[in-house]
Scaffold this active site. Structure first.
Site, short mmCIF file in Angstrom:
data_model
loop_
_atom_site.label_atom_id
_atom_site.label_comp_id
_atom_site.label_asym_id
_atom_site.label_seq_id
_atom_site.Cartn_x
_atom_site.Cartn_y
_atom_site.Cartn_z
N LYS A 53 0.84 -1.21 0.00
CA LYS A 53 0.00 0.00 0.00
C LYS A 53 0.88 1.26 0.00
O LYS A 53 0.60 2.23 -0.70
CB LYS A 53 -0.92 0.00 1.23
CG LYS A 53 -2.03 -1.04 1.11
CD LYS A 53 -2.79 -1.27 2.40
CE LYS A 53 -3.77 -2.42 2.21
NZ LYS A 53 -4.45 -2.84 3.43
N GLN A 97 -4.35 -1.29 9.54
CA GLN A 97 -4.26 -2.62 8.96
C GLN A 97 -4.79 -3.65 9.96
O GLN A 97 -4.31 -3.75 11.09
CB GLN A 97 -2.78 -2.93 8.61
CG GLN A 97 -2.58 -4.28 7.94
CD GLN A 97 -3.21 -4.33 6.54
OE1 GLN A 97 -3.10 -3.39 5.76
NE2 GLN A 97 -3.87 -5.43 6.24
N ASP A 120 -11.07 2.89 4.25
CA ASP A 120 -11.43 1.47 4.17
C ASP A 120 -12.95 1.29 4.14
O ASP A 120 -13.44 0.18 3.95
CB ASP A 120 -10.86 0.73 5.40
CG ASP A 120 -9.88 -0.35 5.01
OD1 ASP A 120 -9.75 -0.62 3.79
OD2 ASP A 120 -9.24 -0.94 5.91
#
Ligand code: NAP
Length: 285
Positions: A53, A97, A120
């Site tokens: 990422k 994460q 997200d």
């Protein structure tokens, strides 16, 4: 034989558009869009995902930082970092994460992220906005699935869609997005009876269960579009999806491979969400 839906090509296209968007944002506002990532602990797979990422964000010209925290970081320390990033103007997107170590409540972390920076798309406000048909930030893998479907150029309205899996991360947002496209949506899960018959009704079958090759060729309606979200490693180390690809390939009209289908779209959509968040925050003043 099916048309193969190439997620690598799709992802490259989205990344290219985001790169141009980031350049335009920079010239207009004097800074790049910013994505900050929080990684707690030393899970090897998570470290790889975060590195990917970070690299992808750099490639499209974003600024940002990865906050690598030790596994014994307390929940309140994570929450105060999130609060600090919420207040930092140059941070447009915050991604934590998952999974986080078990002493940290994932729900508490998600709820602490400003919905405007929740790239997200997991915050209950963004989930609620999605189901209400309002603009918000949509979870990356579901957004990638719909992007791939739209690229096929088929009329989605009125199609019968079956989503296998009802997770917050994948199944539920995909179902909401398909409803927005006027599909008739069935969501199946581990308690669904006669899964095979349910799947055989699908013009669009989305498999997101995390069970290697659960969906056999005989489950596929001839001509169906098959989107395989699953990523499973076999005992021999091979990556396979939730769909038996070779069997489904003979019946479907279009199908995503694993790897190289939905997977590459996820990071591309994360970058896209960050650009959307950056622009909306500026527009909101
Ligand atoms: P998850 O949270 O474990 O959810 C799995 C869902 O599948 C649950 O709703 C579960 O039903 C259902 N299920 C499990 N076994 C089933 C069975 N035998 N028959 C019918 N339904 C069954 O998983 P997830 O996070 O949604 O991920 C699903 C898959 O997508 C995994 O392979 C994951 O690695 C992959 N994934 C890929 C990407 C990507 O970038 N391509 C991103 C995220 C996830 P219940 O609710 O009844 O338990």
């Amino acid at each position: 034989m099916a048309r193969v839906i190439d997620g690598k090509v799709g992802a490259a296209q989205v990344r290219g558009q985001v790169r141009l968007g980031a350049e335009a944002f920079h010239s207009q506002f004097g800074r790049a869009p910013g994505l900050d990532v929080i990684l707690v602990g030393d899970d090897a797979a998570s470290a790889v995902y975060v590195r990917n990422k970070e690299k992808a964000a750099e490639e499209v010209g974003f600024r940002g930082k990865v906050h690598r925290l030790p596994a014994n970081t307390s929940e309140s320390e994570v929450l105060s970092l999130v609060a600090q990033l919420n207040e930092t103007d140059e941070v447009d997107g915050i991604l934590v994460q998952f999974p986080v170590p078990s002493h940290i409540r994932q729900d508490a972390v998600i709820a602490a992220i400003s919905p405007a920076k929740d790239v997200d798309g997991l915050h209950p406000i963004n989930m609620g906005r999605l189901w209400s048909g309002l603009d918000g930030l949509v979870s990356c893998t579901p957004a990638g699935c719909i992007w791939l479907l739209e690229q096929l150029g088929v009329k989605l309205a009125g199609m019968r869609a079956v989503v296998l899996g009802r997770s917050q991360l994948v199944g539920k947002p995909i179902a909401a997005l398909l409803l927005q496209k006027d599909c008739t949506v069935t969501v199946a899960h581990s308690k669904t009876q006669d899964l095979e018959a349910v799947c055989r009704e699908a013009d669009i079958l989305i498999a997101a269960v995390g069970r290697p090759e659960l969906v056999r060729g005989s489950w596929i309606k001839p001509g169906a579009i098959v989107i395989d979200v699953g990523i499973n490693r076999t005992p021999s180390g091979k990556l396979v999806g939730d769909v038996a690809y070779a069997e489904a390939f003979e019946l479907a009209s279009a199908i995503t491979p694993v790897p190289g289908g939905v997977g590459p779209m996820t990071i591309a959509m994360l970058l896209n969400n960050t650009l959307i968040a950056a622009k909306r925050r500026k527009a909101a003043g």
